[in-house]
Design a protein around this motif. Structure first.
Motif, short mmCIF file in Angstrom:
data_model
loop_
_atom_site.label_atom_id
_atom_site.label_comp_id
_atom_site.label_asym_id
_atom_site.label_seq_id
_atom_site.Cartn_x
_atom_site.Cartn_y
_atom_site.Cartn_z
N VAL A 99 0.84 -1.21 0.00
CA VAL A 99 0.00 0.00 0.00
C VAL A 99 0.86 1.25 0.00
O VAL A 99 2.02 1.23 0.42
CB VAL A 99 -0.92 0.03 1.24
CG1 VAL A 99 -1.86 -1.16 1.23
CG2 VAL A 99 -0.12 0.09 2.52
N LEU A 100 0.26 2.32 -0.47
CA LEU A 100 0.87 3.65 -0.42
C LEU A 100 0.32 4.32 0.84
O LEU A 100 -0.89 4.45 0.98
CB LEU A 100 0.49 4.43 -1.68
CG LEU A 100 0.99 5.86 -1.82
CD1 LEU A 100 2.51 5.92 -1.89
CD2 LEU A 100 0.39 6.49 -3.09
N ALA A 101 1.23 4.71 1.74
CA ALA A 101 0.77 5.27 3.01
C ALA A 101 1.48 6.57 3.31
O ALA A 101 2.65 6.76 2.95
CB ALA A 101 1.00 4.27 4.14
N VAL A 102 0.75 7.45 3.98
CA VAL A 102 1.28 8.78 4.33
C VAL A 102 0.95 9.06 5.79
O VAL A 102 0.09 8.40 6.38
CB VAL A 102 0.65 9.87 3.43
CG1 VAL A 102 1.03 9.65 1.98
CG2 VAL A 102 -0.87 9.87 3.61
N PRO A 103 1.59 10.06 6.37
CA PRO A 103 1.26 10.41 7.76
C PRO A 103 -0.21 10.77 7.89
O PRO A 103 -0.78 11.42 6.99
CB PRO A 103 2.16 11.62 8.05
CG PRO A 103 3.33 11.43 7.15
CD PRO A 103 2.77 10.80 5.91
N GLU A 104 -0.81 10.35 8.99
CA GLU A 104 -2.24 10.59 9.25
C GLU A 104 -2.64 12.03 8.99
O GLU A 104 -3.68 12.31 8.40
CB GLU A 104 -2.55 10.28 10.73
CG GLU A 104 -2.95 8.85 10.99
CD GLU A 104 -3.20 8.61 12.47
OE1 GLU A 104 -3.33 9.59 13.23
OE2 GLU A 104 -3.25 7.43 12.85
N GLU A 110 -0.38 -6.78 6.36
CA GLU A 110 -1.43 -7.81 6.38
C GLU A 110 -2.71 -7.23 6.96
O GLU A 110 -3.77 -7.29 6.35
CB GLU A 110 -0.97 -9.01 7.22
CG GLU A 110 -0.41 -10.14 6.38
CD GLU A 110 -0.13 -11.36 7.21
OE1 GLU A 110 -1.02 -12.20 7.36
OE2 GLU A 110 1.01 -11.49 7.70
N THR A 111 -2.58 -6.65 8.15
CA THR A 111 -3.77 -6.17 8.84
C THR A 111 -3.77 -4.65 8.97
O THR A 111 -4.76 -4.08 9.41
CB THR A 111 -3.81 -6.75 10.26
OG1 THR A 111 -2.66 -6.26 10.96
CG2 THR A 111 -3.78 -8.26 10.24
N GLY A 112 -2.64 -4.01 8.63
CA GLY A 112 -2.59 -2.56 8.76
C GLY A 112 -2.24 -2.09 10.15
O GLY A 112 -2.12 -0.89 10.39
N SER A 113 -2.06 -3.02 11.09
CA SER A 113 -1.87 -2.58 12.47
C SER A 113 -0.53 -1.88 12.66
O SER A 113 -0.44 -0.92 13.43
CB SER A 113 -1.98 -3.77 13.43
OG SER A 113 -0.94 -4.67 13.19
N SER A 114 0.51 -2.32 11.96
CA SER A 114 1.80 -1.66 12.12
C SER A 114 1.74 -0.25 11.54
O SER A 114 2.33 0.69 12.09
CB SER A 114 2.90 -2.46 11.44
OG SER A 114 4.12 -1.78 11.51
N LEU A 115 1.02 -0.09 10.46
CA LEU A 115 0.87 1.25 9.88
C LEU A 115 0.12 2.16 10.84
O LEU A 115 0.52 3.31 11.07
CB LEU A 115 0.11 1.15 8.54
CG LEU A 115 0.85 0.42 7.41
CD1 LEU A 115 -0.06 0.26 6.19
CD2 LEU A 115 2.12 1.15 7.03
N ARG A 116 -0.97 1.65 11.39
CA ARG A 116 -1.73 2.47 12.34
C ARG A 116 -0.88 2.85 13.55
O ARG A 116 -0.92 3.97 14.02
CB ARG A 116 -2.98 1.72 12.80
CG ARG A 116 -4.15 1.82 11.85
CD ARG A 116 -5.43 1.28 12.46
NE ARG A 116 -5.30 -0.12 12.86
CZ ARG A 116 -5.51 -1.15 12.04
NH1 ARG A 116 -5.84 -0.95 10.78
NH2 ARG A 116 -5.37 -2.38 12.49
#
Lengths: 293, 293, 293, 293, 293, 293
Positions: F102-107, F166-172
């Motif tokens: 996924v492409l992710a950025v700061p909240e 996998e679950t997004g938890s590390s990103l969150r």
């Protein structure tokens, strides 16, 4: 950011991390790296730490994201970064020597010098440095990035490798032969050039360097106290290494003096028998935590 | 073998191995025993190590396969070997006392002295020594070699045992009663007689003995520094054990002196309160690494 | 009981147990707590130890079942016991501060002061103290004993809690807000009043207190030795904290003196760079085991 | 002893202990070996267990101290004991083959057959067997008992060894060459001859043997169920190994049958693709706990 | 709360926690208890879990904070709560029996029946139950809450105790004598009475109970398959326990049938030898995951 | 190479290694990866294994250094390799789902779609794929290789990242927001195209694929046996999922049949209560090792 002066310090993540944190503790700073966080706390309100891979440290110090950091000389060169070398740090005389990046080939291969590898494939983690090395010699090679286990690749997956080694034992175990040493490297304490031009940051960085080196120096050295009659003083002094002159203090008994000195730990087993033979008594070795001469 | 002088040194394999390696490290030699190898490396090019079972050490030292080695006095006697006793080594005052080999029988058995065992079966790991002991007393017994777990054998599998014990607790736990102590034993640093007649090897062996004992001595002792006004000096000196006279040095203030001394660690908790009561100030205890008086 | 003088000493079972045993070892007493036994042995024939929960310690000391013991001030208050406070013990400056018992509520609750909790349910391990606290303020609340995990109970299982905290991080992690600090507490060395009136027991208790504090003091401090030319002596002395005047001894060279002093470990990283700048040489830090000033 | 029938059973202490206890559990008996006790409990009031070294097992079974026990064939021979062989037990096809006792010499030694060793020194744990072997061939050798690490002794401490080996890898790692296999050995369930003549004990011993073998058999085998149309039945049966004929049961649909069979686990990966090709459907493999054919 | 139906389920925190989570996994629900959280996740969107101490479970179920939960019968009684008993759960036949709460006194004390303790002090974790017990007998005693290690308190810190025990071994190890059993207790699956009156929650709770019991039943039982000729069928059936009649299916060969049955695991070692003797062949034991008869 | 047919198989080194070896063992092949060797042995003389990083696997399979291997679809795409996809392998339904890049950025960043990142710096381990992705959208970005810990880099060291989750938890946990999913990926069993055109290699590869899938299928499924009277048969069949029709066999009692079927493990907890309600008895669940329908 507030007006508060803060030094942004990069700690190498990975194989050096625990040794680095232990070194800082011996130097006087406690770093708490809890679980998964990459921002360990430190008991100094003037420092903010970040865990950064050694491979990326120099890049982020050069760009100013970090004021200073610890990394290997090899990765400074790989990234061709322009940073200030504050001091080199050989963590511990016993366990840590300079590492070497070497060009290695299979034992039974026909390659004996770099030139023999023209047209061949070379696997390495240090791609840019290796490319520049061969380009500088005008030898055309294909350099492939290796994600790990580089030393098992020849001859099946590569013709030669450029790999880091301390003692060469892993290379020998994989039946590889070193044909050239491309670089020697040790840990460096580096700083961003602008940061090091700032008076407050420079003093903070230099104090860190002084204390880290003081802690390193203490690891390979011990304190030695002994008593000696004045008649035997010259003989005893003759046994001690010339480097560090001992502190001689007068005892109540005018015929006796006490010596207190610092000694390389590795010499103690040879020196103490000679000191005793030369007339020293009450020989006591004690451990040191820091040595700043 | 080349001309290079080398001392072949036997390190006891098994229960004493880790403690022996730790002792050598405190004495100034690092021994690296890696995995399964029986030839550990040592950071002294004049020494070659081999791991040998304590039971076999004296045999191989006597035959000259090894120049020197560490083993128990018990196994020297069991093998009736003719070796040089260099020094005994009590690794640490706290954890290591002389062991005893005792003759033990079931608590509720009718046996109360060695003579009562005539005609009986005795299990032991120390077969030859035990046979000679009973032969010397003209008591006919059957001595069986025990591969281990000797103390659980009576009364089902043996009538009595000859077994090693430090505190007797394992014997008591197996409801056995000691009826005779056959031998006391402690660790010995032994040498081959020819090797010890060689000047170079003798000096090397003696240096090892000096440093090993220096490291052992340091374990049970500590350094103590304190300041005292001259008016209280006699009172303070009266509190210190007579054995080691302290180093007294003059301070800048002519009314005060500094004392520096070595003390049995076990006495500190009684001595410090008395020193304070006698007028000492700035009392500091510090650890020692080696003590050679 | 025989005529032999014996001090019955309670050691706190549970979270403080290992730290307490380690502290006693540093102070000079070895306590062996083997497996399941609640009566650890100690290498002092004048002391008998018993492991007792910190919550029950004060009760048993007050009743005279124990002569002395270590427990938190909080549990002395909870049990409203009448005991002698010998000394407080802050085990280690680095890891152990006073704990606080606080009144906490859910972050988003409407409660902002104790009075807001009238009619509410409060869960706590410290039931009696909490009841007295609210009774003293004439606030009617229901106080329920919590067997553990108190901080997860609001808001589902309780309206508020009275809970112990060091840094508040566990409370924050459970989204609780502190609205009042009810008590601060640290570890106390307490004694039965009759026991403390007995001369022999008082001396034993006081020696224990002295040595325990000596060991605690040594943890946060280090020894520092350095040489300095007389011309720089004032500058160097100016850098050292005023608290502990250093021992100054004359060296053989009449122009030089040696300084030996004790320093807070946390100051070393700031002091050594200044000492070096002021002209000190041969600066050596060494560890301490006990400090009794 | 009371009238109650009890079988005294020896469990091998040491390297086989955990595997033996695991095997008994799979066979239906739980043995609890707690800490230091040599008398593990078992959930069968008709059995009493004792941990005995494999080397001593046959001796104590022969003498009747034990009714039955597990040990290696090698140690039965070493002790020349007269016992009943009930059954051999190959614990697990995967991890446990017959071991061999071999005569081995240094790779580069001039010894190539037993006769070459006349006059030489042989180290071994199996002294009596080795002496008889060489005496039977009229080759004079000196056989020394080895307390362990036998394979590192040649050439320094012995000329040859008699040592146990499974795969020969440890011998190769020590650069030794096998020149003769003296004996093959596997675990035996042995019984005292008088005990085995007692009807009750014989039945108990035979039941143990049956269940131990049932558990061993289950380890290398699996259950296989599948459905097949009658048209394909012969083809499917042709793929299955002939040894165990499958259970064929009629399904509701008269054109289909279900097969249920037992198969060597190592064959499954080859058989299933062939079964599928032959028209089987719904192929399911399930684990087995015991197999008694 | 939304409209979604959710069952709030209490999982016992502490010594039963891991066994409970393992039981739920065998029953078909995976519970993930991560680190410090008291709200484990479960792979069933209709259930919300909370970790609650067994001692507090019944209180919170009664008050309706939880719909259902697992706890011991003892703590339901201690708290005198009014809850629905859904089913008792004996986790595993092998490791988990009913526990007993007993009144115990020092072995050599003069107390032999509850009445002897009039006026004495009794330590227990089960204060309220104990008070009611003695009040019911009109015996005046002082009951003190014990924070743990209750069994070491007599005679020094208490005259008698009321303590939980499975086998009595801990009491014997502390030289205590049981003089009365006050209560037997096992794990209960309890529900709030209002929740159990709700049709959806009742069905959910009953399904949980069915599957938990199905998983428990499977632990002590195994599957057994065998073939038998019709001539031997009666003999074989006669060997099998009467409780569960086996499934008999016709094989292709009209003279043979296959039997498939469930058996107590503890009977297998006795039954298989008899089955073989009665003419059964191809006897196979296989493991079960759930058994619902 | 000899004439012997051999399949060169790449096993992914690193995080998937243990799971892969476990999967092969369930499928019928034991792989022994000893310590540091990159060439694990396998109990199949027709296969040679090599440990290769997942990132490099596709490259070496494409070049023919390996005939087949396991790696993620993501790394096949990153390397743009031309290989045969034999089958995808979802190791276990429970613990292993498709991963996403996924492409992710700061909240709290202003970036909400890929286009917003024009001119920004993106850190990723998947450099080439990411470059192609943005090039395909004509968005100019700077893509930097990240050596690890990518998710802690924004906003200090990068503006956005492309990272696996996998679950997004590390990103969150790192306060990042996903703005686009670039790719889904799962483990693939890939083969070199020439190798797969070779008949012998194709059959070997296909057998491996069949058995690996058979082992995977068994993990999420269980066997279910039950008895049912013919009157209830339809009701019981109605409860079972339609997918796999059960094997129905006639029992001796003509009124009863036995059902044997395979069921998704996750359905069991719902199905068994319904089966019981529908009249099934003797319901037994048993584990499966392989399922090939």
């Amino acid at each position: 950011m507030s007006d508060k002066k803060v030094l942004k310090l990069g700690i190498p993540k990975g194989s050096l991390q625990d040794a680095t944190i232990a070194l800082f503790e011996r130097a006087g700073w406690r770093i708490y790296a809890s679980g998964r966080s990459y921002f360990p706390t430190i008991d100094d309100t003037e420092i903010e730490c970040m865990l950064v891979r050694a491979q990326e440290m120099a890049r982020y110090v050069e760009q100013g994201h970090l004021d200073a950091g610890l990394t290997g000389h090899d990765w400074v060169l790989e990234n061709q970064t322009d940073v200030e070398y504050v001091t080199s740090l050989t963590y511990s005389k016993a366990s840590r020597q300079k590492v070497k990046w070497v060009l290695a080939v299979p034992e039974d291969s026909p390659f004996h010098k770099p030139e023999d590898l023209a047209g061949m494939t070379i696997a390495t983690e240090l791609v840019e440095f290796t490319k520049r090395y061969f380009a500088g010699k005008n030898i055309p090679v294909k350099v492939e990035f290796s994600w790990g286990a580089t030393e098992v690749k020849p001859p099946m997956l590569a013709d030669a490798i450029v790999e880091v080694t301390e003692t060469g034992s892993s290379l020998r175990a994989n039946r590889l032969r070193i044909i050239e040493t491309l670089m020697e490297s040790e840990t460096q304490f580096i700083a961003n050039k602008d940061s090091y031009a700032d008076a407050w940051k420079k003093e903070k960085i230099d104090s860190l360097a002084l204390m880290l080196n003081g802690a390193i120096a203490a690891q390979g050295q011990v304190g030695l106290m002994l008593n000696v009659g004045k008649a035997n003083l010259d003989a005893v002094l003759g046994v001690l290494p010339a480097l560090n002159s001992p502190t001689v203090s007068q005892l109540s008994d005018p015929e006796w003096v006490a010596l207190n000195t610092i000694l390389e730990e590795s010499l103690v087993r040879d020196v103490i028998p000679k000191l005793k033979a030369a007339g020293a008594t009450g020989i006591v070795e004690y451990p040191l935590s820091k040595v700043v001469l």
